[in-house]
Write an enzyme that holds these catalytic residues in place. Structure first.
Site, short mmCIF file in Angstrom:
data_model
loop_
_atom_site.label_atom_id
_atom_site.label_comp_id
_atom_site.label_asym_id
_atom_site.label_seq_id
_atom_site.Cartn_x
_atom_site.Cartn_y
_atom_site.Cartn_z
N GLU A 88 -7.63 31.76 38.31
CA GLU A 88 -6.94 30.93 39.30
C GLU A 88 -5.81 31.73 39.94
O GLU A 88 -4.89 32.20 39.27
CB GLU A 88 -6.38 29.72 38.55
CG GLU A 88 -5.35 28.93 39.30
CD GLU A 88 -4.68 27.89 38.40
OE1 GLU A 88 -4.97 27.85 37.19
OE2 GLU A 88 -3.86 27.14 38.93
N ASP A 132 -2.52 21.29 37.44
CA ASP A 132 -3.27 21.97 38.51
C ASP A 132 -4.39 22.82 37.95
O ASP A 132 -5.50 22.82 38.45
CB ASP A 132 -2.32 22.87 39.31
CG ASP A 132 -1.71 22.12 40.48
OD1 ASP A 132 -2.06 20.94 40.66
OD2 ASP A 132 -0.87 22.72 41.19
N ASP A 159 -4.50 28.06 34.50
CA ASP A 159 -3.23 27.70 33.88
C ASP A 159 -3.40 26.48 32.97
O ASP A 159 -4.28 25.65 33.18
CB ASP A 159 -2.20 27.33 34.96
CG ASP A 159 -1.72 28.55 35.71
OD1 ASP A 159 -1.91 29.68 35.19
OD2 ASP A 159 -1.15 28.39 36.81
N ASP A 164 -1.75 23.86 32.90
CA ASP A 164 -1.03 22.70 33.44
C ASP A 164 -2.00 21.81 34.21
O ASP A 164 -3.20 22.04 34.21
CB ASP A 164 0.14 23.16 34.33
CG ASP A 164 -0.36 23.98 35.52
OD1 ASP A 164 -1.60 24.12 35.68
OD2 ASP A 164 0.48 24.49 36.29
#
Ligand code: 0RA
Length: 652
Positions: A435, A517, A513, A515
């Site tokens: 990403e 997103d 990641d 998180d």
């Protein structure tokens, strides 16, 4: 469903049970019987006992099954079937109950006179469960009496005893998996709930209860769920499509029986572009499809095509219609019952019986042909959708050809953003889908370039759940992925068929990641693979990288932690060595917060990293999950994300 809701006469005697071999073999080589000794094998014990109860339901003798998971992960399965026979077995000179519980393959299943349909992956016999349980207690209500016997590791503690009288019939099996055999004895609620939900849809009218005593609700009561479907397969289609817009209000239901094979199909179309065909043989999910699915497809194409031609609906359109066009937006569940199923394929979930194909074909063409004649409005809606699909397919083919032609023209054809590895053998090569350009840069520095390639993906990739197919091949990130992977497509009828022969990497690792997103992007990529590169998942080539969530530091000592529990334990451990320095905890939100060396150490180095293999345990659950996560409805998605928010664990 035949006879599920009624109970019928008892026509069994102990003489019907064949006797084969002893249980030592099972304890010696458990994996041979239940697949493995991990969490999957553990759940196999539950499936085995439940399957026996389902067999009673299929034979028309059982209407209710209750499964309890106790605080200590013991399991109770209770059914109101006929009860395991308890008369004295003529050959063994013992209670049939003891024979069923202590002799391999003595479940009555191998008796040709009784039409038993379970088998395949399960069907190893309830004696296997006994062999692999530290303790098991069987209680049988039969002939007005209650019988009981207890066992330890498959060995009876005493003879079968009468412990009371009763006015009902049924069997209760209480067992505790043997920790000497299994690497874990903790059951997963969602795994059990999904399977029971599926069984309730597949066996209309059967009531199944699940009680988890490990989890208490707000009133300190155990969590209880009921699975019941009056409508069966039609309701299953509705469940699968609950996030999608139906094309026709009521699903089409097909039922038939031929050559001792019974067939049920429910189908509908929705306004999306993907196809969902879920199939079962004897209640076992045939993930790899097989002859029954082939028969269904053939009948669907032929019958709809025949109707479309006869009705004159095709005349105005110039496009040629192919098999695929009849399946765009299709959701179907096929459930077949056959004696002596042949399970083939890599995961033994592909039906091989050749007779199944023509049986399903005949049943489906007959009933569907009749339906179309009787429902001209619905028929027209379906045919119009098929024509639209054909037009869109032409556009998609052009877009795909563009991708492929560009590959052929531009030398190596590899995307500029790909940092390839030097290894050429796909079996030894890995591709990281990373990403963002910044994390991509770190990964490029940190990798072992001999066998690790990096492809950075910029921002959000296209949501394929909502896009038309041709759009997908126009998307820059998806094009890059396809060319980097070396995916090619079939030709003509097979234009959509993904060819994995030229695949350049056999480990494709999604690295995002930790998180919200990141988890969204991971889901987008997973959705793309699930819908368009299913082959890659089935072959076991797709993985998820698990970067650590925390770095715990004290002076020079640094430890990475993947869970909160690990973090707490590490803090306690480091705080104990008596120095005055403080323990420092760093929470990693993004890959970008690690330098190249840290990323290599924790997430990329094959010696240390944690990779999660993406598998399709249940096609139906995965489909439902993706349509929910990526569809239009916001509320269920939010509920799901809240429930799984600690660390979104999409174990498709
Ligand atoms: C052998 C023969 C029959 C039923 C069963 C076993 C049986 C096993 C289990 C395991 C859990 N619940 C069960 N219910 C039944 C046939 C019995 C008959 O014909 O009376």
């Amino acid at each position: 469903m035949e006879g599920i809701a009624t109970k019928s006469e008892n026509t069994y005697s102990a003489g019907n049970i064949q006797v084969l071999e002893g249980l030592e073999a099972v304890r010696k080589r458990p994996a041979m019987y239940i697949g493995d000794i991990g969490v999957k094998g553990l759940h196999h014990l539950v499936w085995e006992v439940v399957d026996n109860a389902i067999d009673e339901a299929l034979a028309g003798h059982c209407t209710e099954i209750k499964l309890q998971v106790h605080e200590d992960n013991a399991i109770t399965v209770t059914d109101n079937g006929r009860g395991i026979p308890t008369d004295i077995h003529p050959k063994e000179k013992k209670s049939a109950l003891e024979v069923v519980m202590t002799v391999l393959h003595a479940g009555g299943k191998f008796d040709k006179d009784t039409y038993k349909v379970s088998g395949g992956l399960h069907g190893v016999g309830i004696s296997c469960v006994n062999a692999l349980s530290a303790y098991l207690k069987a209680t049988v209500h039969r002939n007005g009496k209650i019988y009981q016997q207890e066992y330890e590791r498959g060995k009876p503690l005493d003879a079968v005893k009468e412990i009371g009288t009763t006015t009902t019939t049924g069997t209760t099996i209480y067992f505790k998996a043997d920790p000497k055999i299994f690497t874990t004895t903790v059951y997963t609620y969602d795994t059990i709930a999904s399977r029971l939900r599926e069984l309730a849809y597949l066996n209309a009218g059967l009531r199944i209860y699940l009680e988890d005593r490990r989890e208490k609700d707000d009133h300190h009561q155990p969590v209880v769920e009921e699975f019941y479907s009056e409508e069966g397969l039609k309701a299953f289609v509705t469940y699968l499509d609950d996030m999608r817009e139906k094309l026709i209000p009521e699903s089409i239901f097909i039922e038939g029986e031929k050559n001792g094979i019974s067939v049920q199909v429910a189908l509908n179309y929705n306004t999306t572009f993907s196809e969902t065909v879920v199939s079962y043989v004897n209640n076992i999910n045939t993930i790899e499809g097989g002859t029954h699915v082939a028969g269904f497809r053939r009948a669907l194409t032929r019958t709809l095509k025949g109707y479309a031609e006869k009705s004159g609906l095709l005349e105005k359109t110039k496009v040629e219609i192919t098999g695929d066009d009849f399946r765009e937006g299709l959701t179907a569940v096929i459930s077949m019952k056959i004696a002596g199923p042949l399970f083939e394929g890599q995961t033994k979930t592909k039906l091989g019986n050749s007779e199944a194909s023509s049986t399903v074909d005949t049943c489906v063409s007959e009933v569907l042909g009749y339906y179309l004649e009787e429902h001209p409005k619905e028929a027209k809606t379906i045919v119009s959708k098929v024509i639209l699909a054909a037009q869109a397919r032409q556009a998609a083919r052009k877009a795909r050809e563009m991708v492929q032609r560009k590959n052929a023209l531009t030398g190596s054809g590899l995307p500029g953003k790909l940092a390839d590895c030097s290894e050429k053998d796909p079996a030894l090569s890995e591709l990281f889908l990373v990403e963002g350009d910044s994390a991509g840069g770190t990964a490029k520095q940190g990798r072992d370039r001999r066998f690790q390639a990096i492809l950075p993906l910029r921002g959000k990739i296209l949501n394929v759940e909502k896009a038309q197919e041709y759009k997908i091949y126009e998307n820059e990130e998806i094009k890059n992925m396809l060319t980097a992977l070396g995916i090619t497509f079939g030709v003509e009828e097979d234009a959509k068929a993904v060819n994995t022969e030229k695949l350049r990497y056999h480990k494709i690792i999604i690295m995002t990641d930790a998180d919200v997103d990141g988890s969204h992007i991971r889901t987008l990529i997973l959705t793309f693979f699930f819908r368009y590169m299913n082959e890659v998942i089935k072959k076991g080539y797709l993985y998820i990288a698990l970067p650590p969530l925390y770095l715990v530091k004290r002076g020079k000592v640094e430890r990475y932690c993947w869970t909160e529990k690990e973090r707490e334990a590490t803090i306690t451990e480091l705080a104990q060595d008596g120095k005055v320095e403080a323990v420092d905890v760093q929470r990693y939100k993004g890959l970008g917060e690690m330098n190249a060396e840290q990323l290599w150490d924790t997430t990329m180095d094959p010696e240390n990293r944690n990779l999660k293999l993406v598998t399709i345990a249940s096609a139906a659950e995965a489909d439902h999950l993706f349509s929910m996560l990526m569809g239009d409805e916001v509320a269920p998605r939010r509920a799901f994300i809240e429930k799984h928010s600690k660390y979104a664990n999409i174990d498709i």
